[in-house]
Every structure is written in structure tokens, then in C-alpha cells.
Scaffold this active site. Structure first.
Site, PDB file in Angstrom:
ATOM      1  N   HIS A 118      -2.773  57.000 -64.210  1.00 27.43           N
ATOM      2  CA  HIS A 118      -3.464  56.114 -62.078  1.00 27.43           C
ATOM      3  C   HIS A 118      -3.878  56.708 -61.970  1.00 27.43           C
ATOM      4  O   HIS A 118      -3.773  58.593 -61.338  1.00 27.43           O
ATOM      5  CB  HIS A 118      -1.965  56.076 -62.188  1.00 27.43           C
ATOM      6  CG  HIS A 118      -2.522  54.961 -60.331  1.00 27.43           C
ATOM      7  ND1 HIS A 118      -2.097  55.305 -59.256  1.00 27.43           N
ATOM      8  CD2 HIS A 118      -3.844  54.065 -59.965  1.00 27.43           C
ATOM      9  CE1 HIS A 118      -2.660  54.697 -57.853  1.00 27.43           C
ATOM     10  NE2 HIS A 118      -3.107  54.146 -58.677  1.00 27.43           N
ATOM     11  N   SER A 119      -5.635  56.186 -61.831  1.00 26.02           N
ATOM     12  CA  SER A 119      -6.060  56.985 -60.158  1.00 26.02           C
ATOM     13  C   SER A 119      -6.958  58.804 -60.534  1.00 26.02           C
ATOM     14  O   SER A 119      -7.019  58.482 -61.901  1.00 26.02           O
ATOM     15  CB  SER A 119      -5.469  57.145 -58.795  1.00 26.02           C
ATOM     16  OG  SER A 119      -6.540  57.142 -57.715  1.00 26.02           O
ATOM     17  N   PHE A 120      -5.993  59.224 -60.374  1.00 26.04           N
ATOM     18  CA  PHE A 120      -6.434  60.870 -60.630  1.00 26.04           C
ATOM     19  C   PHE A 120      -5.489  61.439 -61.810  1.00 26.04           C
ATOM     20  O   PHE A 120      -6.407  61.529 -62.145  1.00 26.04           O
ATOM     21  CB  PHE A 120      -5.743  61.562 -59.269  1.00 26.04           C
ATOM     22  CG  PHE A 120      -5.546  63.362 -59.596  1.00 26.04           C
ATOM     23  CD1 PHE A 120      -6.635  64.290 -59.240  1.00 26.04           C
ATOM     24  CD2 PHE A 120      -4.366  63.895 -60.152  1.00 26.04           C
ATOM     25  CE1 PHE A 120      -7.099  66.156 -59.505  1.00 26.04           C
ATOM     26  CE2 PHE A 120      -4.456  65.843 -60.657  1.00 26.04           C
ATOM     27  CZ  PHE A 120      -6.223  66.456 -60.241  1.00 26.04           C
ATOM     28  N   GLY A 122      -6.211  60.123 -64.703  1.00 25.76           N
ATOM     29  CA  GLY A 122      -7.475  60.027 -66.054  1.00 25.76           C
ATOM     30  C   GLY A 122      -7.660  60.743 -66.271  1.00 25.76           C
ATOM     31  O   GLY A 122      -7.979  61.311 -67.336  1.00 25.76           O
ATOM     32  N   HIS A 261      -5.066  49.258 -55.409  1.00 20.87           N
ATOM     33  CA  HIS A 261      -5.107  50.030 -56.114  1.00 20.87           C
ATOM     34  C   HIS A 261      -4.023  50.457 -56.901  1.00 20.87           C
ATOM     35  O   HIS A 261      -3.621  50.943 -57.830  1.00 20.87           O
ATOM     36  CB  HIS A 261      -5.675  51.186 -55.315  1.00 20.87           C
ATOM     37  CG  HIS A 261      -6.265  52.338 -56.633  1.00 20.87           C
ATOM     38  ND1 HIS A 261      -6.519  52.207 -57.785  1.00 20.87           N
ATOM     39  CD2 HIS A 261      -5.491  53.709 -55.833  1.00 20.87           C
ATOM     40  CE1 HIS A 261      -6.485  54.085 -58.118  1.00 20.87           C
ATOM     41  NE2 HIS A 261      -6.191  54.356 -57.106  1.00 20.87           N
TER      42      HIS A 261
END
Length: 283
Positions: A118-120, A122, A261
Site C-alpha cells: 500500500h502506498s509507500f 509499493g 487512499h
């Protein structure tokens, strides 16, 4: 369903155990077979990697849904965050976080892993795929960063976003710095109860996670089948280029969820359902 499907393989394993564990069979062989096949009967294996400021706690509802569906789920917390915030230091980098996950996979002897970032996160799953693609079944980027080799996350950020985070850096006792956590509403969480729950758990993020370059020796995903899930209500604009990149890749699957998000918190049932549908799709 293909002849190598997980369901057919689990049935084959179960039949083998039944044949070994018959009256008069060697008890040691029987127990060994049952122990080994317990792992084969767990269904799919998910490793869920959180984003900046979060911890393994953020996956609580999604992991429960996946386990209730018969799957094995791991929700590690990256070094220096969440319940591991006491390990915050100037030495933490992207490589630290990649090692967090590769060591988990090796220690638990996991294979055919669906690895979700998720988010960072990745950046983390991209690093894991670069090092051990043979252990992975699929990568899922959840409204996540698709990193560029040799670039740090600060390099990839819009100037205004990078400047704002750098201006807010807080000093650590060892001389390093950390990025203070923004409020839950920054992640698209509007529900007051959910926001309060998240705000109590968010922790600062190691600055080294943003300033250290991403080391990728192979193209992103490294040949592992990949999917991108974009959260659209509201969009998280910092990840617009990453979502556009994913949508342009002919070999990647691209999906959207009409939530904020932090989909694992604001829409856990819908997210879990989509993850299970991805497991049923061809690779």
C-alpha cells in the site's frame, strides 16, 4: 480451473495424507505427512505491506476477511513504525524495509506469495520482487508508488510535497530525523470514528525511507504478474503518475475502488473481495 490450480493441489495433498495415515501405518510417517500438508491446505498466501506512518495494524479487517476465506495472511510491521517504533533510527533505509519482508518470506518458508504493497509499500514490494521473484505469485500495488530505479521517493515527489515534508522533519536522539505523521484525513478517511482509530496508531516515518534510492537491478515487478488498484474517492494526487504508469502496462491488471487512499480501512470488505477475485484470475 487449470490442472495445476491450488484447489486441485490441496485435494491431492489431502488424499496423500489419507493414504499414509491408515490403520497400521508408521506413526512417524503419518505425523510428518500431516504436518507438511497442513501448509498445503491453507489456501493462498498473502503478505500485506503497509505504507508510510502505518503498521501491520492497518490490515486488521482485510486480514480477518482473507483468513475467514481460508487463506494464510501475514501483516508485518516495517522497522521503526507501529509497534516497532522503538527501533526508529537514522540508519533505516528502503533496503531495511525490503529485508524486513524478504526475511519474513524466508523465515516462514513461504512460496507462491501474493505480495501487496500500500502506498509507500509499493517501493518495498518492488524491491522484494527484484530479489526473490521465484517466491512470488503476484504483486498488488494498492494506490501505491511504482518506484524508479536509482531514485528516492523524495526525488519522485512534487516539489511542494517534498518541501512540506522536509520542513516538518523532527530530530532523533541519534542525530537522524523522522517525518511526523499527518492526520488520518490526509489519507482520505472522513468517518470520524475511523479517523480517531487511525490517528491513535499513526507513527512518524524514518526519513531514510524517503531519501535512500530504490535499488532495482531488473525492470519493475521483475516478471512477476502485477496488478494496480487505484483509489478514486478521493484520489491521492501524489500517486497520479504511478497509477498512470500502471494503467499503461499491457501485462498489468488495473482496477479502481471508489474509496479513499486507505482502502484497507475505509472499504475493507470491497478490497478483500477484489483481492480474492484477483486470486481467481489467470496469471
Amino acid at each position: 480451473m487449470s490442472s495445476n490450480s491450488p484447489t486441485r493441489e490441496r485435494n491431492r495433498k489431502a488424499a496423500r495424507s489419507s493414504a499414509i495415515c491408515t490403520a497400521g501405518s508408521n506413526m512417524s510417517d503419518c505425523l510428518t505427512s500431516m504436518f507438511e500438508d497442513a501448509f498445503a491446505l491453507r489456501g493462498n498466501t498473502f503478505v500485506l505491506v503497509h505504507g508510510a506512518f502505518h503498521g501491520g495494524w492497518c490490515w486488521r479487517a482485510v486480514s480477518t476477511a482473507l483468513r475467514d476465506a481460508g487463506h494464510s495472511v501475514f501483516t508485518p510491521t516495517l522497522t521503526g513504525l507501529g509497534e516497532r517504533r522503538h527501533l526508529m533510527s537514522a540508519a533505516l533505509t528502503i533496503d531495511t524495509f525490503v529485508l524486513d519482508i524478504t526475511n519474513l518470506i524466508e523465515s516462514e518458508d513461504l512460496s507462491e506469495v501474493t505480495l501487496i504493497g500500500h502506498s509507500f509499500g509499493g517501493t518495498v514490494i518492488s524491491g522484494v520482487a527484484d530479489r526473490m521473484p521465484h517466491r512470488l505469485k503476484r504483486l498488488v500495488y494498492l494506490d501505491a508508488v511504482t518506484p524508479l530505479a536509482g531514485k528516492s521517493l523524495f526525488d519522485m515527489m512534487p516539489d511542494a510535497e517534498r518541501s512540506a515534508r522536509m520542513a516538518a522533519l523532527a530530530r532523533l536522539p541519534d542525530g537522524g530525523t523522522q517525518v511526523p505523521a499527518p492526520p488520518a484525513k490526509h489519507f482520505g478517511i472522513d468517518d470520524a470514528a475511523q479517523a480517531a482509530w487511525v490517528d491513535r496508531r499513526l507513527t512518524p516515518h524514518p526519513t531514510g525511507g524517503y531519501t535512500s534510492p530504490v535499488v532495482l537491478r531488473n525492470p519493475i515487478a521483475n516478471g512477476v504478474p502485477a496488478a494496480y488498484i487505484r483509489c478514486t474517492a478521493p484520489v491521492f494526487p501524489i500517486n497520479d503518475p504511478c497509477a498512470a504508469f500502471a494503467a499503461s502496462q499491457p501485462s498489468w491488471q488495473y482496477h479502481e475502488i471508489a474509496t479513499g487512499h486507505d482502502a484497507m480501512i475505509s472499504a475493507p470488505a470491497e478490497l478483500a473481495s477484489l483481492l480474492l477475485r484477483l486470486e481467481g484470475s489467470s496469471t
